[in-house]
Design an enzyme around this catalytic site. Structure first.
Site, PDB file in Angstrom:
ATOM      1  CD1 TRP A   6      -2.725  -0.400   4.860  1.00  0.00           C
ATOM      2  CD2 TRP A   6      -4.959  -0.428   5.066  1.00  0.00           C
ATOM      3  NE1 TRP A   6      -3.199   0.475   4.147  1.00  0.00           N
ATOM      4  CE2 TRP A   6      -4.398   0.606   4.610  1.00  0.00           C
ATOM      5  CE3 TRP A   6      -6.357  -0.689   5.318  1.00  0.00           C
ATOM      6  CZ2 TRP A   6      -5.409   1.447   3.816  1.00  0.00           C
ATOM      7  CZ3 TRP A   6      -6.939   0.367   4.918  1.00  0.00           C
ATOM      8  CH2 TRP A   6      -6.767   1.287   4.130  1.00  0.00           C
ATOM      9  CG  LEU A 145      -2.217   8.522   0.068  1.00  0.00           C
ATOM     10  CD1 LEU A 145      -2.221   9.709   1.464  1.00  0.00           C
ATOM     11  CD2 LEU A 145      -2.323   7.131   0.715  1.00  0.00           C
ATOM     12  CB  CYS A 146       0.182  13.017  -2.934  1.00  0.00           C
ATOM     13  SG  CYS A 146       1.796  13.313  -3.538  1.00  0.00           S
ATOM     14  CB  VAL A 147       3.323  11.722   1.874  1.00  0.00           C
ATOM     15  CG1 VAL A 147       4.525  12.390   2.824  1.00  0.00           C
ATOM     16  CG2 VAL A 147       1.985  11.603   2.839  1.00  0.00           C
ATOM     17  CE  LYS A 154       9.954  12.975   7.713  1.00  0.00           C
ATOM     18  NZ  LYS A 154      11.224  12.684   8.655  1.00  0.00           N
ATOM     19  CG  LEU A 395     -11.534   9.528 -12.707  1.00  0.00           C
ATOM     20  CD1 LEU A 395     -12.467  10.803 -12.401  1.00  0.00           C
ATOM     21  CD2 LEU A 395     -11.487   9.372 -14.201  1.00  0.00           C
TER      22      LEU A 395
HETATM   23  C1  LIG Z   1     -15.579   5.054   5.274  1.00  0.00           C
HETATM   24  C2  LIG Z   1     -14.726   5.571   4.048  1.00  0.00           C
HETATM   25  C3  LIG Z   1     -13.137   4.986   4.228  1.00  0.00           C
HETATM   26  C4  LIG Z   1     -12.211   5.818   3.419  1.00  0.00           C
HETATM   27  C5  LIG Z   1     -10.712   5.435   3.454  1.00  0.00           C
HETATM   28  C6  LIG Z   1     -10.644   4.308   2.613  1.00  0.00           C
HETATM   29  C7  LIG Z   1      -8.948   3.827   2.799  1.00  0.00           C
HETATM   30  C8  LIG Z   1      -8.130   4.684   1.875  1.00  0.00           C
HETATM   31  C9  LIG Z   1      -6.669   4.111   1.524  1.00  0.00           C
HETATM   32  C10 LIG Z   1      -6.004   5.111   0.870  1.00  0.00           C
HETATM   33  C11 LIG Z   1      -6.318   4.988  -0.670  1.00  0.00           C
HETATM   34  C12 LIG Z   1      -5.480   5.763  -1.541  1.00  0.00           C
HETATM   35  C13 LIG Z   1      -5.585   5.748  -2.931  1.00  0.00           C
HETATM   36  C14 LIG Z   1      -4.980   6.418  -4.015  1.00  0.00           C
HETATM   37  O1  LIG Z   1      -4.847   7.637  -3.760  1.00  0.00           O
HETATM   38  C15 LIG Z   1      -4.440   5.693  -5.386  1.00  0.00           C
HETATM   39  S1  LIG Z   1      -2.816   4.786  -4.914  1.00  0.00           S
HETATM   40  C16 LIG Z   1      -2.019   6.403  -4.987  1.00  0.00           C
HETATM   41  C17 LIG Z   1      -1.170   6.423  -3.843  1.00  0.00           C
HETATM   42  N1  LIG Z   1       0.026   7.519  -3.823  1.00  0.00           N
HETATM   43  C18 LIG Z   1       1.222   7.424  -4.350  1.00  0.00           C
HETATM   44  O2  LIG Z   1       1.478   6.332  -4.459  1.00  0.00           O
HETATM   45  C19 LIG Z   1       1.736   8.627  -4.510  1.00  0.00           C
HETATM   46  C20 LIG Z   1       3.287   8.748  -4.318  1.00  0.00           C
HETATM   47  N2  LIG Z   1       3.635   7.986  -2.879  1.00  0.00           N
HETATM   48  C21 LIG Z   1       3.201   8.889  -1.660  1.00  0.00           C
HETATM   49  O3  LIG Z   1       2.854   9.821  -1.639  1.00  0.00           O
HETATM   50  C22 LIG Z   1       3.419   7.976  -0.344  1.00  0.00           C
HETATM   51  O4  LIG Z   1       4.593   6.893  -0.587  1.00  0.00           O
HETATM   52  C23 LIG Z   1       2.340   7.447   0.247  1.00  0.00           C
HETATM   53  C24 LIG Z   1       1.606   8.725   0.630  1.00  0.00           C
HETATM   54  C25 LIG Z   1       1.612   6.598  -0.934  1.00  0.00           C
HETATM   55  C26 LIG Z   1       2.460   6.676   1.349  1.00  0.00           C
HETATM   56  O5  LIG Z   1       3.269   7.425   2.217  1.00  0.00           O
HETATM   57  P1  LIG Z   1       4.723   6.799   2.813  1.00  0.00           P
HETATM   58  O6  LIG Z   1       5.427   7.959   3.404  1.00  0.00           O
HETATM   59  O7  LIG Z   1       5.371   6.211   1.666  1.00  0.00           O
HETATM   60  O8  LIG Z   1       4.259   5.857   3.984  1.00  0.00           O
HETATM   61  P2  LIG Z   1       4.018   6.139   5.487  1.00  0.00           P
HETATM   62  O9  LIG Z   1       3.468   7.329   5.653  1.00  0.00           O
HETATM   63  O10 LIG Z   1       5.291   5.765   6.211  1.00  0.00           O
HETATM   64  O11 LIG Z   1       2.771   5.028   5.760  1.00  0.00           O
HETATM   65  C27 LIG Z   1       3.105   3.635   5.467  1.00  0.00           C
HETATM   66  C28 LIG Z   1       1.757   3.163   5.573  1.00  0.00           C
HETATM   67  O12 LIG Z   1       0.909   3.507   4.425  1.00  0.00           O
HETATM   68  C29 LIG Z   1       0.498   2.142   3.862  1.00  0.00           C
HETATM   69  N3  LIG Z   1       0.488   2.689   2.165  1.00  0.00           N
HETATM   70  C30 LIG Z   1       1.327   2.979   1.293  1.00  0.00           C
HETATM   71  N4  LIG Z   1       0.992   3.187   0.308  1.00  0.00           N
HETATM   72  C31 LIG Z   1      -0.508   3.180   0.398  1.00  0.00           C
HETATM   73  C32 LIG Z   1      -1.369   3.658  -0.587  1.00  0.00           C
HETATM   74  N5  LIG Z   1      -1.332   3.777  -1.605  1.00  0.00           N
HETATM   75  N6  LIG Z   1      -2.692   3.245  -0.246  1.00  0.00           N
HETATM   76  C33 LIG Z   1      -3.098   3.013   1.206  1.00  0.00           C
HETATM   77  N7  LIG Z   1      -2.117   2.604   1.967  1.00  0.00           N
HETATM   78  C34 LIG Z   1      -0.603   2.803   1.672  1.00  0.00           C
HETATM   79  C35 LIG Z   1       1.578   1.165   3.803  1.00  0.00           C
HETATM   80  O13 LIG Z   1       1.080  -0.054   3.572  1.00  0.00           O
HETATM   81  C36 LIG Z   1       1.889   1.373   5.371  1.00  0.00           C
HETATM   82  O14 LIG Z   1       0.732   0.979   6.407  1.00  0.00           O
HETATM   83  P3  LIG Z   1       1.163  -0.532   6.678  1.00  0.00           P
HETATM   84  O15 LIG Z   1       2.241  -0.469   7.863  1.00  0.00           O
HETATM   85  O16 LIG Z   1      -0.344  -1.087   7.276  1.00  0.00           O
HETATM   86  O17 LIG Z   1       1.243  -1.427   5.458  1.00  0.00           O
END
Ligand SMILES: CCCCCCCCCCCCCC(=O)CSCCNC(=O)CCNC(=O)[C@H](O)C(C)(C)COP(=O)(O)OP(=O)(O)OC[C@H]1O[C@@H](n2cnc3c(N)ncnc32)[C@H](O)[C@@H]1OP(=O)(O)O
Ligand SMILES: CCOC(=O)c1cnc2ccc(OC)cc2c1SCCC#N
Length: 395
Positions: A6, A145-147, A154, A395
């Site tokens: 970020w 966003l879901c992994v 990773k 949502l």
């Molecule tokens: C011009 C248009 C722009 C469009 C894009 C805008 C931006 C959209 C942004 C997206 C908005 C989504 C909104 C939304 O969907 C609503 S929030 C719901 C997000 N999903 C979940 O919580 C589901 C369960 N968790 C997972 O699937 C994983 O834990 C996820 C995939 C969350 C992270 O996978 P992981 O395997 O656990 O982690 P790594 O791959 O190793 O990556 C770690 C890095 O990811 C950063 N991280 C973690 N959670 C985050 C989150 N919720 N937003 C943003 N970033 C998030 C974390 O800070 C770190 O970065 P850093 O090192 O800088 O701190």
């Protein structure tokens, strides 16, 4: 806390890490952080994935693909901190949430294992006009966003985020909006969930609620009891003929908030006309003047109850958009609670955004222990917002 991904992004940063509170010198103005690029400068090819994985575009009009998306999310999407619940977005809900007017199919992005073709990750964007202060900006609302649990930690998420950003840039859109339960650089607002028990016995059985001291179960059931009919004269389900009036009500209502959606008739027709098990909406149709004076709505988002032997599903209603111009908001929301109870919801949830603080305590909502942080991508706000200045529900 370092945010290696970020800190590379055009989002409000905690400033340089030598501890000085930068941003004191140069005056911050509201608006884009980076200027749009010429489309020829946008990366044309998808970002690299770890070998054995490939990008796919998920065609959510395809039942089979929809089922794969549903299954990935229902097993791997957001859980509360105590792992008591996991969101269980339904297929109908996902199709509704992902197909708003002007949507782009290639913003429904999946990652599959090359061998098995299994869906292991997902991220989506939908276009929306969002007003920040007095500027209406076409943004991408990012969600889902879901992994897969087996592929966590990773650094796959940053790749997913960069890829959806790339595809949004290719459509000449340069801002985004998203919410998360985690703190990232940098929230524009931090909101709190509130919960109104409709089925207190079930919420106590699953361990979410506890009997208050000196309260029996029957006394608790009585405390949350609601009438079995609404009290506002003219309160009825919203119909297509109400769309223009509801759009006018909403546009007037949203003008008081610093950040809010800019909805036109087509948006209101798509987002707010009732869809069973997805979204419920009601109007107050004044019996004398036949004027539409008030509007309330809630959406349906069940959750898996993790590891409880008596219950497997929590039926939750989430307050959506509500406008009261004649009926007291307290009475209007109580009618919404009555409708949710009649439809057998277990709980009615609301954020402390918009004017919601004015009814939460009085209607017996209790504060949740989770927070919801709102974010804008490539758009700076001079100062973070109080929840009451926020008129946007994602949502
Ligand atoms: C011009 C248009 C722009 C469009 C894009 C805008 C931006 C959209 C942004 C997206 C908005 C989504 C909104 C939304 O969907 C609503 S929030 C719901 C997000 N999903 C979940 O919580 C589901 C369960 N968790 C997972 O699937 C994983 O834990 C996820 C995939 C969350 C992270 O996978 P992981 O395997 O656990 O982690 P790594 O791959 O190793 O990556 C770690 C890095 O990811 C950063 N991280 C973690 N959670 C985050 C989150 N919720 N937003 C943003 N970033 C998030 C974390 O800070 C770190 O970065 P850093 O090192 O800088 O701190
Ligand atoms: C009974 C009150 O809690 C919830 O309704 C609920 C349900 N499912 C969740 C799934 C994931 C989850 O992750 C943060 C939270 C919940 C919550 S509490 C926050 C949402 C609201 N209101």
């Amino acid at each position: 806390k370092r945010h290696m991904f970020w800190e590379t992004q055009p989002v409000g940063q905690y400033n340089n890490h030598d501890g000085d509170k930068g941003g004191g010198e140069e005056e911050q103005v509201d608006g884009p952080i980076e200027a749009p690029q010429p489309l020829s400068d946008v990366r044309q090819e998808p970002y690299n994935l770890p070998s054995n994985y490939e990008w796919c575009t998920c065609d959510i009009t395809d039942e089979k693909v929809m089922k794969e998306v549903y299954t990935l999310l229902t097993n791997n999407y957001v859980e509360d901190d105590d792992n008591m619940f996991r969101f269980d977005y339904s297929v109908e809900f996902l199709r509704w949430a992902l197909n708003p007017p002007g949507y782009f199919p290639d913003w429904h992005i999946g990652v599959r294992a090359k061998e098995s073709k299994r869906l292991v990750a997902f991220i989506t964007g939908v276009p929306a006009h969002i007003r920040a202060h007095e500027k209406i900006v076409l943004m991408a609302e990012i969600n889902f966003l879901c992994v897969h649990k087996k592929l966590r930690s990773k650094r796959l998420a940053p790749v997913m985020i960069k890829e959806v950003t790339r595809r949004v840039h290719l459509r000449n859109i340069w801002q985004g909006a998203y919410t998360a339960g985690v703190v990232l650089p940098t929230p524009i607002a931090t909101c709190q969930y509130w919960h109104r028990s409709l089925n207190p016995k079930k919420l106590i059985d699953v361990g979410f609620s506890r009997l208050a001291p000196r309260m029996t179960m029957s006394r608790t059931i009585k405390l949350y009891r609601l009438p079995n009919e609404t009290v506002t004269p003219g309160f009825r389900v919203m119909e297509r003929r109400d769309v223009q009036a509801v759009t006018r009500l909403l546009q007037g209502y949203f003008s008081q908030f610093t950040v809010a959606p800019h909805l036109v008739d087509d948006d209101v027709e798509y987002l707010l006309l009732p869809i069973e098990n997805v979204v419920n909406s009601y109007v107050v149709d004044n019996p004398n003047s036949h004027e539409i004076t008030d509007f309330c709505s809630f959406y349906t988002l069940p959750s898996t109850i993790i590891g409880n032997e008596n219950y497997s599903l929590l039926k939750a209603a989430y307050s959506y958009y509500n406008v009261a111009t004649v009926t007291p908001l307290l009475q209007l929301m109580n009618d919404a609670l009555i409708m949710a109870k009649l439809k057998d919801y277990d709980v009615f949830n609301a954020l402390d955004i918009m004017q919601n603080e004015s009814f939460l305590k009085e209607l017996k909502f209790g504060p949740g222990d989770g927070h919801l942080h709102y974010y804008l991508y490539n758009y700076r706000l001079k100062a973070p917002l109080r929840p009451a200045e926020l008129g946007l529900v994602l949502l």
